[in-house]
Design a protein around this motif. Sequence first.
Motif: not given
Length: 130
Positions: A125-130
């Motif tokens: 899982r990858a989360l974030g604003t980029v």
Amino acid sequence: MLTNKGADFEEFWAERHLCTLTTVRADGTPHVVPVGVTVDAEAGVARVITSGASHKVRHVLAGGEAGVPAAVCQVDGRRWSTLEGRAVVRHEPEVVADAERRYAARYRTPRVNPQRVVIEIKVTRALGTV
């Protein structure tokens, strides 16, 4: 998994930023430490080089071959990204050497450490604003 995140994501994870690694202690509490992280978007793997005697390595080894849940995070102002997955410890000399090369490209050449190992996180899982 991570190649679909785009150029901004890959550029952000190539910039020189201090990151954090979160593992879980035996009592279930989080253990968060500052680390350098390299990300191989094509393989979907985040790597942390460290001494084999560190607490973070002991936490990961406690999970056995299946590894343990872990997360790495990096923040730069309003830009941030957290990568979650299962962490395992890798000892193989060629794996350690590859991780050291990747670390040197992002940060600087690491000091010599004959006890060095790699915490390898297969990102789910990858989360974030980029």
